[in-house]
Scaffold this motif. Structure first.
Motif, mmCIF file in Angstrom:
data_model
loop_
_atom_site.group_PDB
_atom_site.id
_atom_site.type_symbol
_atom_site.label_atom_id
_atom_site.label_comp_id
_atom_site.label_asym_id
_atom_site.label_seq_id
_atom_site.Cartn_x
_atom_site.Cartn_y
_atom_site.Cartn_z
ATOM 1 N N HIS A 93 -5.756 5.934 0.166
ATOM 2 C CA HIS A 93 -5.251 4.580 -0.140
ATOM 3 C C HIS A 93 -6.084 3.481 0.505
ATOM 4 O O HIS A 93 -5.670 2.313 0.498
ATOM 5 N N ARG A 122 -8.835 2.087 -0.407
ATOM 6 C CA ARG A 122 -9.344 1.076 -1.348
ATOM 7 C C ARG A 122 -8.212 0.348 -2.046
ATOM 8 O O ARG A 122 -8.135 -0.885 -2.028
ATOM 9 N N THR A 123 -7.326 1.082 -2.673
ATOM 10 C CA THR A 123 -6.238 0.441 -3.414
ATOM 11 C C THR A 123 -5.299 -0.310 -2.489
ATOM 12 O O THR A 123 -4.710 -1.324 -2.873
ATOM 13 N N GLY A 124 -5.176 0.160 -1.254
ATOM 14 C CA GLY A 124 -4.264 -0.490 -0.316
ATOM 15 C C GLY A 124 -4.722 -1.864 0.123
ATOM 16 O O GLY A 124 -3.945 -2.627 0.711
ATOM 17 N N GLN A 125 -5.982 -2.175 -0.133
ATOM 18 C CA GLN A 125 -6.520 -3.476 0.276
ATOM 19 C C GLN A 125 -6.561 -4.497 -0.856
ATOM 20 O O GLN A 125 -6.848 -5.669 -0.611
ATOM 21 N N LEU A 126 -6.314 -4.056 -2.070
ATOM 22 C CA LEU A 126 -6.505 -4.944 -3.219
ATOM 23 C C LEU A 126 -5.597 -6.169 -3.150
ATOM 24 O O LEU A 126 -6.035 -7.299 -3.406
ATOM 25 N N THR A 154 0.849 -1.195 0.000
ATOM 26 C CA THR A 154 0.000 0.000 0.000
ATOM 27 C C THR A 154 0.880 1.238 0.000
ATOM 28 O O THR A 154 2.061 1.185 0.366
#
Length: 441
Positions: free
Chosen positions: A415, A417-421, A309
């Motif tokens: 971050h 949302r993107t940090g959890q992908l 992340t």
């Protein structure tokens, strides 16, 4: 009786094709994550939620010192009885209930009980009871210790203990050997009791492998406690949110998940054939490498995904795996139920029957010798398969929810949302691989 024959069945147990179950599970997990992203926008899990107070009579019984002493005494007495049977009874697990007690009643039964009602092992733990007895005789308070527990050690001593157990179960050539099981039990009692005497209760919370495992699953129990110590009913994920971030937490979860995956993998014909071509001691070395490999892959994948992340400093990024480690607890619980439920309910009965005549003197205690094992789950494979898929899937969905809520607290807004992908994709991979191994084994 072969205590390690888990009897969980295979892909034929499923009421639908395995491929459908795998795809459906992966999609369900992905869909649940998508819903969380757009619906669950702010942290909701609260370890300090008031919950619902238990009825006063029940609270009195649960926390009564005399009840605690009775349970602790029962734990010591049961341990002494099992050791007596181990030393004086039959020398094979087909007639001696000792291995079944460890593998079934303690490793599975106590843990599932902890999942339901709280940290059972902390209450019945024989080392804890022995430690209290030593403190009483020496005039020392239970909370005192000879040395302060080193904070940097975290739960790594428990990791070593857990690995020793799964190594005995999955790698040692004769895991059902009464001598081997007895050696592990005695070693556990000596090391844990000594640790409690030297480092105090901090050793039980961090170094006792059985207490750490039990307390970890207890975080998913609906039974929690307020800051005042009052027992309450609370949403399990709220209790889970209060799990402390301790060094070695990822390794604990990775050892439990990796060993379960290796257990399923070790039944594959190709793996068995590979070992059959090797001379001693290479099969043991190969199994040890395989077990370690599964554990390292699980821990490494989770660590990398947790740290993938932006928007955080290097020190914050290094802490993310430990802070997110509680999200693996529901997954551990799901595989515990899926992998061992039949083992507990059916092999547990077979172990109980062996107590009819533990010392081979012609006894029939409680008429146990006349009892027959009821194969309730094995005779209903479709229902069993459904329960296993549901347990794994529910564990992963709860794990995703816990990870999502924790990320909302830890990651900067840009971050979240993107940090959890990466973490989501890793959990999907865990689901897919776990179900495949569970049903193809």
């Amino acid at each position: 009786m072969t205590v390690l024959a888990h009897g969980i069945g295979g892909a034929s147990d499923l009421p639908i094709p395995l491929s459908y179950a795998l795809v459906g599970a992966a999609w369900a997990l992905t869909f649940s994550f998508a819903v969380l992203l757009f619906v669950w926008r702010e942290p909701r899990l609260d370890p300090d939620a008031p919950g619902i107070a238990l009825p006063s009579p029940l609270r009195t019984v649960v926390d009564a010192p005399v009840v605690r002493r009775i349970l602790a005494t029962a734990g010591v007495a049961a341990t002494a009885f099992v050791l007596a049977i181990a030393f004086l009874g039959a020398d094979d697990s087909a007639r001696n209930p000792g291995p079944g007690v460890l593998y079934i009643y303690v490793w599975v039964g106590v843990m599932i009980a902890s999942l339901l009602v709280g940290p059972v092992w902390k209450i019945v733990s024989p080392p804890r009871a022995l430690h209290r007895a030593v403190c009483a005789l020496s005039g020392r308070r239970v909370t005192e210790s000879l040395f302060a527990y080193p904070p940097g050690l975290g739960r790594w001593p428990a990791v070593v203990g857990l690995f020793s157990f799964v190594w005995l179960e999955l790698v040692y050539p004769e895991p059902g050997s009464v001598a081997a099981v007895t050696t592990w039990i005695v070693g556990y009692l000596v090391v844990t009791t000594a640790g409690l005497i030297v480092f105090g209760v901090a050793w039980g919370e961090n170094g006792d492998p059985l207490e750490v495992y039990s307390s970890l699953l207890a975080r998913l129990s609906p039974v929690g406690r307020r800051d005042t110590g009052e027992p309450v009913l609370r949403a399990p994920l709220d209790n889970l949110a209060g799990t402390p971030a301790v060094a070695g937490s990822v390794a604990v979860a990775a050892t439990l998940l990796g060993s379960t995956a290796f257990d399923s993998f070790s039944t594959f014909p190709a793996w068995r054939a590979l070992q059959a071509d090797l001379a001693d001691p290479f099969p043991v070395l190969l199994r040890t490498a395989g077990l370690l490999g599964f554990i390292v892959v699980v821990g490494g994948a989770f660590t990398l995904a947790s740290r993938a992340t932006g928007g955080v400093t290097a020190s914050e990024r290094a802490r993310l795996p430990v802070l997110l480690a509680p999200s693996l607890t529901p997954i551990v619980a799901g595989y515990l139920v899926a992998h061992y439920l039949t083992f507990l309910l059916e092999k547990g009965q077979a172990t109980a029957v062996l107590f009819a005549d533990p010392f081979h003197r012609g006894w029939n205690l409680a008429g146990l010798a006349d009892r027959e094992v009821s194969y309730l789950l094995s005779t209903h494979p479709a229902a069993l398969g459904t329960v296993k898929v549901a347990a794994v899937l529910l564990g992963h969905i709860l794990g995703v929810a816990a990870a999502h809520d924790r990320c909302l607290r830890l990651l900067p807004p840009a971050h979240r949302r993107t940090g959890q992908l990466a973490l989501m994709l890793t959990m999907v991979a865990f689901t897919f691989t776990g179900l495949y191994l569970l049903f193809e084994s």
